[in-house]
Design a protein around this motif. Structure first.
Motif, PDB file in Angstrom:
ATOM      1  N   ALA A 125       0.827  -1.204   0.000  1.00  0.00           N
ATOM      2  CA  ALA A 125       0.000   0.000   0.000  1.00  0.00           C
ATOM      3  C   ALA A 125       0.866   1.261   0.000  1.00  0.00           C
ATOM      4  CB  ALA A 125      -0.914  -0.005   1.225  1.00  0.00           C
ATOM      5  N   TYR A 139       0.942   4.077  -2.924  1.00  0.00           N
ATOM      6  CA  TYR A 139       0.743   5.504  -2.658  1.00  0.00           C
ATOM      7  C   TYR A 139       1.797   6.339  -3.373  1.00  0.00           C
ATOM      8  CZ  TYR A 139       0.255   9.901  -0.106  1.00  0.00           C
ATOM      9  OH  TYR A 139       0.085  11.231   0.207  1.00  0.00           O
ATOM     10  N   SER A 184      -5.486   5.699  -3.640  1.00  0.00           N
ATOM     11  CA  SER A 184      -5.068   5.909  -2.257  1.00  0.00           C
ATOM     12  C   SER A 184      -5.775   7.122  -1.647  1.00  0.00           C
ATOM     13  CB  SER A 184      -3.550   6.127  -2.193  1.00  0.00           C
ATOM     14  OG  SER A 184      -2.852   5.024  -2.731  1.00  0.00           O
TER      15      SER A 184
END
Length: 409
Positions: free
Chosen positions: A150, A154, A273
Motif C-alpha cells: 500500500a 501511494y 489511495s
C-alpha cells in the motif's frame, strides 16, 4: 633536514566516518542543498529553495499564457548539539588511557555512535511528523506485506520518481511480519536472509530496514467527537475548523477530509489511495473556530499545483488516522517509507577557534555534515576540556509525494 608531517584532523575525521556509517534514517534524506549554507557570507538560519514550475496544458492554437508561480520550501539550519567531557591533571596522571587506540575505543567511538543516534532520532521525528501519507493501523502491527504494498502504491500514484526507497520499521513491526513468513522449506535468497537475520532485504519496491530511532506517536483526542471544516473552498496550508472544546490535535496526526481526494500530479485525475494530510502544530480546540496548520498545502482544480480533486465543503468531516478504528488517544510506533525526494538534510560548519590546545573540523563533501572537535586547557581548574559539536537542519521537499508514514504498534 627535519621530517615534516601533515597535521591531519584525525579525531574529527574518525568521528565523522563512524557517524556516517551508523546512520539509518538520515542517510535517506536529500543533501543536495547543503551548499546553500556554505556561502562566504551569513545566510541566516534558513534558506528558501525554489521548486520546479508546474504547468497546465491548454487546448487549441490560441495563445493562452499562464502565470509563472514558483513554489519554495524552507530548509532550516537550527539544531546545534554536541558531546562534551573533561579530565583533570590527576586523572590524566593515574587513570587515563595512553594510546591512540585506547582513546578511540573508549571515548571517540562511543561519542560518534551517540552523535549518529542523535542525528537519526531527529531525522526520524522530522520525517514522521512531516510525512502526510499514511498506511497501516495505529496501535497494531501488520502480519502481511499489504502495508508495504500500500505504501508503494501511494508513492507510485503520487508520481514519486524512480530510485531506491527505504522502508524503515521498528523491531516489533519487523518481527510481526517476519515470523509468519518464514515457513518455506527451501526459501529464496531474500526469504533466507530474512530468516537468518530478521531483516528483510528487498520486497515490493522497498529496501527494508529496522531501526530503534523511530518514534511512538500518541494521537490526539479530537477524533472522539469529530472535527469539521468551517467555511467552504479553503485552500493553502491553514484550515479553519470546528470541534469540541478541550479536545486535542497533535503534531504528526494524519487525517483525511470527506470528499477531498488526492490526484496524480501529472494526470490530475483522482487516485485510489486516500489523500491524507499531516498536522504541523499542536492544537487544543476551543469549541469555536480554530485554525490548524497542515501539510501539504491544498491546491484545488485549476491550479498548476493541483493535488486534490475538490476543495473542502463547509462542515466536511475529518477522519483521523484513516484505517485505524477509534484512533483517539491511541499510540503506536510510526515507521517510514522514504525516498530521496521527501526531505532535505543540511549541515553547517561551526567556527573553529585558534587559541586552544587542539581545534579541527571535518566536513563530509556529500552530505555537508560536519563535526567540530575542540580541546582546551582550563588553567584555573587544571582540567582538559573536550567537545564535539554539530549543527544540522531539515526541510520538506516533496513530503506528500516522496514519503509515507507506516502506522504500527
Amino acid at each position: 633536514m627535519a621530517n615534516q608531517f601533515l597535521d591531519t584532523n584525525w579525531v574529527s575525521m574518525k568521528i565523522l566516518w563512524i557517524l556516517q556509517n551508523a546512520l539509518e534514517i538520515a542517510s535517506v534524506f536529500n543533501t543536495e542543498w547543503e551548499s546553500e549554507f556554505g556561502k562566504n557570507f551569513p545566510v541566516g538560519s534558513s534558506v528558501q529553495v525554489k521548486l520546479p514550475q508546474r504547468w497546465l496544458v491548454t487546448n487549441g492554437l490560441g495563445y493562452q499564457p499562464q502565470g509563472i508561480a514558483r513554489l519554495a520550501t524552507t530548509i532550516n539550519l537550527d539544531q546545534v548539539f554536541g558531546i562534551h567531557f573533561e579530565w583533570d591533571s590527576y586523572e590524566r596522571l593515574v587513570k587515563m588511557e595512553r594510546s591512540q587506540e585506547e582513546l578511540e575505543e573508549n571515548y571517540l567511538k562511543p561519542a560518534a555512535v551517540q552523535l549518529a543516534q542523535e542525528v537519526d532520532s531527529r531525522a526520524a521525528k522530522f520525517a514522521y511528523q512531516n510525512a502526510s501519507g499514511v498506511v497501516g493501523v495505529l496501535g497494531t502491527n501488520s502480519t502481511t506485506i499489504d502495508f508495504a504494498a500500500a505504501a508503494d502504491e501511494y508513492l507510485y500514484e503520487k508520481a514519486c520518481p524512480k530510485g531506491i526507497r527505504h522502508l524503515i520499521v521498528s523491531p516489533s513491526q519487523m518481527r510481526s511480519y517476519v515470523v509468519p513468513n518464514v515457513t518455506q522449506l527451501n526459501p529464496a535468497p531474500e526469504i533466507s536472509r530474512m530468516f537468518r537475520t530478521g531483516v528483510l532485504g528487498t520486497a515490493v519496491g522497498w529496501e527494508w530496514y529496522r531501526s530503534n530511532s523511530l518514534y511512538k506517536h500518541t494521537a490526539g483526542t479530537a477524533a472522539t467527537s469529530g472535527v469539521t471544516i468551517t467555511g467552504a473552498n479553503q485552500s493553502g496550508n491553514v484550515l479553519s475548523v470546528t470541534g469540541t472544546s478541550g479536545q486535542t490535535i497533535k503534531t504528526g496526526d494524519k487525517f483525511s477530509i470527506l470528499n477531498v481526494n488526492g490526484v496524480n500530479p501529472s494526470t490530475r485525475r483522482a487516485i485510489t489511495s486516500i489523500q491524507t494530510f499531516t498536522v504541523l502544530t499542536d492544537l487544543t480546540l476551543t469549541g469555536g473556530t480554530d485554525t490548524i496548520n497542515i501539510s501539504p498545502a491544498i491546491y484545488g482544480p485549476g491550479s498548476q499545483y493541483q493535488n486534490v480533486d475538490a476543495l473542502p465543503a463547509d462542515t466536511a468531516a475529518f477522519t483521523f488516522w484513516p484505517g485505524t478504528t477509534s484512533p483517539s488517544g491511541k499510540a503506536g510506533v510510526v515507521g517510514l517509507g522514504l525516498s530521496k525526494f521527501a526531505f532535505a538534510l543540511s549541515g553547517g560548519k561551526l567556527e573553529v577557534p585558534k587559541a586552544v590546545e587542539r581545534a579541527e573540523q571535518t566536513e563530509d563533501p556529500d552530505t555537508g555534515m560536519a563535526v567540530r572537535f575542540v580541546r582546551a586547557w582550563d588553567q584555573r581548574e587544571s582540567k582538559m576540556t573536550n567537545r564535539f559539536d554539530m549543527c544540522i537542519g531539515f526541510g520538506n521537499l516533496y513530503n506528500d509525494q516522496g514519503a509515507v508514514a507506516l502506522a504500527g504498534a
